[in-house]
Structure formats: structure tokens, C-alpha cells
Design an enzyme around this catalytic site. Structure first.
Site, PDB file in Angstrom:
ATOM      1  N   GLU A  18       1.025  -1.218   0.057  1.00  0.00           N
ATOM      2  CA  GLU A  18       0.063  -0.038   0.115  1.00  0.00           C
ATOM      3  C   GLU A  18       1.078   1.444   0.018  1.00  0.00           C
ATOM      4  O   GLU A  18       0.403   2.322   0.340  1.00  0.00           O
ATOM      5  CB  GLU A  18      -0.954   0.014   1.199  1.00  0.00           C
ATOM      6  CG  GLU A  18      -1.879  -1.043   1.421  1.00  0.00           C
ATOM      7  CD  GLU A  18      -2.710  -1.088   2.520  1.00  0.00           C
ATOM      8  OE1 GLU A  18      -3.844  -0.282   2.544  1.00  0.00           O
ATOM      9  OE2 GLU A  18      -2.493  -1.919   3.182  1.00  0.00           O
ATOM     10  N   SER A 149      -6.387  -2.427   1.695  1.00  0.00           N
ATOM     11  CA  SER A 149      -6.770  -1.861   0.320  1.00  0.00           C
ATOM     12  C   SER A 149      -7.352  -2.831  -0.544  1.00  0.00           C
ATOM     13  O   SER A 149      -7.324  -2.500  -1.727  1.00  0.00           O
ATOM     14  CB  SER A 149      -5.708  -0.941  -0.150  1.00  0.00           C
ATOM     15  OG  SER A 149      -5.154   0.207   0.529  1.00  0.00           O
ATOM     16  N   TYR A 215      -9.622   3.562  -5.368  1.00  0.00           N
ATOM     17  CA  TYR A 215      -8.367   4.615  -5.638  1.00  0.00           C
ATOM     18  C   TYR A 215      -8.282   4.960  -6.964  1.00  0.00           C
ATOM     19  O   TYR A 215      -7.617   6.060  -7.375  1.00  0.00           O
ATOM     20  CB  TYR A 215      -6.831   4.091  -5.239  1.00  0.00           C
ATOM     21  CG  TYR A 215      -6.976   3.586  -3.860  1.00  0.00           C
ATOM     22  CD1 TYR A 215      -7.279   4.658  -2.809  1.00  0.00           C
ATOM     23  CD2 TYR A 215      -6.877   2.305  -3.678  1.00  0.00           C
ATOM     24  CE1 TYR A 215      -6.820   4.091  -1.344  1.00  0.00           C
ATOM     25  CE2 TYR A 215      -6.688   1.954  -2.036  1.00  0.00           C
ATOM     26  CZ  TYR A 215      -6.911   2.894  -1.304  1.00  0.00           C
ATOM     27  OH  TYR A 215      -6.818   2.574   0.140  1.00  0.00           O
ATOM     28  N   ARG A 254     -11.211   3.023  11.404  1.00  0.00           N
ATOM     29  CA  ARG A 254     -12.522   2.816  10.526  1.00  0.00           C
ATOM     30  C   ARG A 254     -12.660   1.142  10.697  1.00  0.00           C
ATOM     31  O   ARG A 254     -11.979   0.285  10.462  1.00  0.00           O
ATOM     32  CB  ARG A 254     -12.167   3.162   9.205  1.00  0.00           C
ATOM     33  CG  ARG A 254     -13.142   3.848   8.274  1.00  0.00           C
ATOM     34  CD  ARG A 254     -12.790   3.963   6.937  1.00  0.00           C
ATOM     35  NE  ARG A 254     -12.642   2.716   6.195  1.00  0.00           N
ATOM     36  CZ  ARG A 254     -11.751   2.460   5.458  1.00  0.00           C
ATOM     37  NH1 ARG A 254     -10.717   3.107   5.123  1.00  0.00           N
ATOM     38  NH2 ARG A 254     -11.704   1.254   4.873  1.00  0.00           N
ATOM     39  N   ASP A 256     -15.460  -1.627   9.038  1.00  0.00           N
ATOM     40  CA  ASP A 256     -15.974  -1.890   7.646  1.00  0.00           C
ATOM     41  C   ASP A 256     -17.130  -3.061   7.944  1.00  0.00           C
ATOM     42  O   ASP A 256     -16.597  -4.016   8.578  1.00  0.00           O
ATOM     43  CB  ASP A 256     -15.181  -2.177   6.305  1.00  0.00           C
ATOM     44  CG  ASP A 256     -14.037  -1.191   6.173  1.00  0.00           C
ATOM     45  OD1 ASP A 256     -14.412  -0.120   6.537  1.00  0.00           O
ATOM     46  OD2 ASP A 256     -13.171  -1.494   5.511  1.00  0.00           O
ATOM     47  N   GLU A 269     -13.914  -5.631   8.744  1.00  0.00           N
ATOM     48  CA  GLU A 269     -12.489  -5.467   9.575  1.00  0.00           C
ATOM     49  C   GLU A 269     -12.364  -4.128   9.996  1.00  0.00           C
ATOM     50  O   GLU A 269     -13.129  -3.281   9.849  1.00  0.00           O
ATOM     51  CB  GLU A 269     -11.277  -5.591   8.125  1.00  0.00           C
ATOM     52  CG  GLU A 269     -11.454  -4.767   7.066  1.00  0.00           C
ATOM     53  CD  GLU A 269     -10.268  -4.744   6.084  1.00  0.00           C
ATOM     54  OE1 GLU A 269      -9.233  -4.762   6.476  1.00  0.00           O
ATOM     55  OE2 GLU A 269     -10.429  -5.257   4.910  1.00  0.00           O
ATOM     56  N   ASN A 271      -9.518  -0.956  10.226  1.00  0.00           N
ATOM     57  CA  ASN A 271      -8.170  -0.299   9.846  1.00  0.00           C
ATOM     58  C   ASN A 271      -7.854   0.831  10.973  1.00  0.00           C
ATOM     59  O   ASN A 271      -8.642   1.579  11.270  1.00  0.00           O
ATOM     60  CB  ASN A 271      -8.681   0.568   8.393  1.00  0.00           C
ATOM     61  CG  ASN A 271      -9.378  -0.280   7.291  1.00  0.00           C
ATOM     62  OD1 ASN A 271      -8.532  -0.998   6.554  1.00  0.00           O
ATOM     63  ND2 ASN A 271     -10.409  -0.219   7.196  1.00  0.00           N
ATOM     64  N   GLY A 275      -6.855   5.266   5.360  1.00  0.00           N
ATOM     65  CA  GLY A 275      -6.376   6.244   4.229  1.00  0.00           C
ATOM     66  C   GLY A 275      -6.661   8.045   4.717  1.00  0.00           C
ATOM     67  O   GLY A 275      -7.824   8.046   5.200  1.00  0.00           O
TER      68      GLY A 275
END
Length: 305
Positions: A18, A149, A215, A254, A256, A269, A271, A275
Site C-alpha cells: 500500500e 486496500s 483509488y 475505521r 467496515d 475488518e 483499519n 487512508g
């Protein structure tokens, strides 16, 4: 700016898959700090000697995504040097990075997550592929355990697709997670200082919300407010805060989720270093909550005081 942060190093880039996203996140964070008069520098562990952090650096903003930056390694290094840093500690960073460990903890905490099987490269027998698929309802999501990612992820609906997806995933990790495929909508909740920020629903024309959708695509849609009714939203926020806490995460991050067609939530998951690019989800959620990007960056850095 009334707070004196001293000299701040923003860690960015690194050696993970990443790296490119991390460079963009780190530059955005560094620019935000400089705009607000913070004495900040960028440090890229791939090219810079990180032992320089031992002298003259008062605190660190970690903007490294993936291995080396999000898995407890850099957190352990900074803890040893007694340098305050943003985000979660060594143990919770390591657990959050390992998707299978996260799921085990959530299961033991009675938090909802999809059925799964962990596949270890050296112990995998392709002859068992058909049985594994059948056990997981016939369609699976294939995920390298320690990548972010959506790198190395794929959907598999038959044995050939599964074997091809595993071959690809094993190039990133020798441990791969197979999850029962969930048909539904994807949501994410940012946690900042123990509070859930406005949830975001992601919509993509791709098979799932993959690297390209995150992205590169100009077609991915983000809904914030996410359109859930108040009761369902409260349920989501409670789950996000509980899932974050169960792993021991702190500061910011974060979580998800998938919402299936029957209205059931499933944790995907956490994070711990999400990002922070111009298209990233955390800044979108913060903006909806009334926090501009520069304020958000400062709010995260304040956790090191």
C-alpha cells in the site's frame, strides 16, 4: 494554534503493498500540519533512517498503511523509544491487521461476522477445495490475511476460480481467509476519540469495493449521510464502537461492514491507519460531522499529548 506539539514526524510510504496510497495520505497530513504552523517533517522508512526519530522528534503521526506501519511493528519501535504516536497500540494494531484474529475475537464477543475458513499455504490441499466451497455456501470472498486496500482479494464461485484466487492471494500472504460471500451493501464507520462519525455507504459497479473502486474509479459513489433509518444507524454505530473496543483499538480508525439483503450486519475488518487521501473515507465522514481536513488531522495528533 494554541497547542505546542513540538517537532512532529509524519511517517509515510514504507515498504508495504500500500506504499503509493500511504505516500498520498502522508503528504496530505504533512501539508495540513504545515498549514497550521506545526513544525513537521515527512519520514519515509523505505528511504530514510528511522533511528533519526530518537533525537529531536517529540511525537509521530503514523500514515503508514499495511505491513510495517499498521501491524504493530512501527508501534513497537516507537513505544521502545518512548515517542508518543497516533492511533492504536502494538497489540491492537497487530490483531486488527490479522483479519482471522479479528474475526476470532469478534466471534467470542458475540459480534456478527461472516462464516470463514483460514487457509495456510503450506497445509492447503487443492483436493479439499470443493468441500471448503460447499461448507461456505458455494461462493466465497478470498482475502490475504495481512493486506489492506483490498489487495489480492477476489470472488470465487467454483473450484477453478477458487484455486486461481488462492494462487493470487498467496503471492501476498501465506495465510488466506475465505469468507462466505455476502450479497448486500457495504458501509464504513469512522471512530474518532471513541465516537462514531457519520457512516458512509459505498456503491461500485465492480464486483466488490476493490482497489480500483477505492483509488482509481471515478464511478464509485459515496453516500454520507448513508440513508439508513435512525434505528438501523444506531445499531451500526454501536456495533462499530464495540468491534473497535473488542480489539483494544484506540484514538482513531475505521470499521467496515456489509449489510445483507435480509438486513443483517456483518463485520469485515478494522483499519487502524485508514487512508487520508483526498478521496479517503475518514475525511468524508469528518466533513459530514463538521470537521474540515486540517481540523481532523490536528484532532488525531492531539491524541499523542
Amino acid at each position: 494554534m494554541s497547542v505546542d506539539f513540538g517537532k512532529v514526524a509524519v511517517l509515510l510510504g514504507g515498504n508495504s503493498a500500500e506504499r503509493e496510497v500511504s505516500l498520498r495520505s502522508g503528504r496530505a497530513v504533512l501539508d495540513a500540519l504545515l498549514r497550521q504552523g506545526v513544525d513537521a517533517i515527512g519520514v519515509d522508512p523505505k528511504h530514510d533512517d528511522i533511528t533519526q526519530l530518537k533525537t529531536g522528534i517529540d511525537r509521530v503521526f503514523i500514515a503508514l498503511h499495511g505491513r510495517g506501519g499498521e501491524d504493530g511493528c512501527i508501534q513497537g519501535f516507537l513505544t521502545t523509544l518512548q515517542i508518543p504516536f497516533t492511533g492504536s497500540d502494538v497489540l491492537s494494531s497487530a490483531i486488527a491487521m490479522d483479519k482471522s484474529k479479528s474475526k476470532q475475537i469478534w466471534q467470542s464477543s458475540q459480534l456478527p461476522t461472516a462464516h470463514y475458513q483460514l487457509i495456510v499455504k503450506d497445509h492447503f490441499n487443492p483436493e479439499h477445495a470443493e468441500d471448503i466451497l460447499a461448507k461456505l455456501s458455494g461462493t466465497v470472498m478470498v482475502k490475504p490475511v495481512n493486506e489492506g486496500s483490498s489487495i489480492g482479494m477476489a470472488k470465487a464461485t467454483n473450484v477453478n476460480e477458487l484455486l486461481a484466487a488462492l494462487t493470487q492471494a498467496f503471492t501476498f500472504d501465506n495465510k488466506v481467509l475465505l469468507e462466505t460471500w455476502i450479497t448486500g451493501q457495504e458501509y464504513t464507520v469512522t471512530i474518532l476519540n471513541g465516537q462514531a462519525l457519520p457512516a458512509i455507504r459505498m456503491q461500485t459497479a465492480n464486483i466488490f469495493y476493490d482497489y480500483q473502486a477505492k483509488y482509481q474509479s471515478t464511478d464509485t459513489q459515496y453516500f454520507c449521510p448513508c440513508g439508513l433509518d435512525p434505528q438501523k444507524l444506531a445499531q451500526l454505530n454501536d456495533l462499530a464502537v464495540s468491534a473497535f473496543a473488542a480489539i483494544g483499538c484506540s484514538g482513531w480508525g475505521r470499521v467496515d461492514f456489509m449489510l445483507d439483503t435480509q438486513g443483517n450486519w456483518y463485520l469485515l475488518e478494522v483499519n487502524t491507519v485508514p487512508g487520508m487521501t483526498e478521496t479517503s473515507l475518514v475525511p468524508k465522514a469528518a466533513k459530514q460531522a463538521g470537521l474540515e481536513f486540517d481540523e481532523l488531522v490536528l484532532e488525531i495528533l492531539k491524541q499523542t499529548l
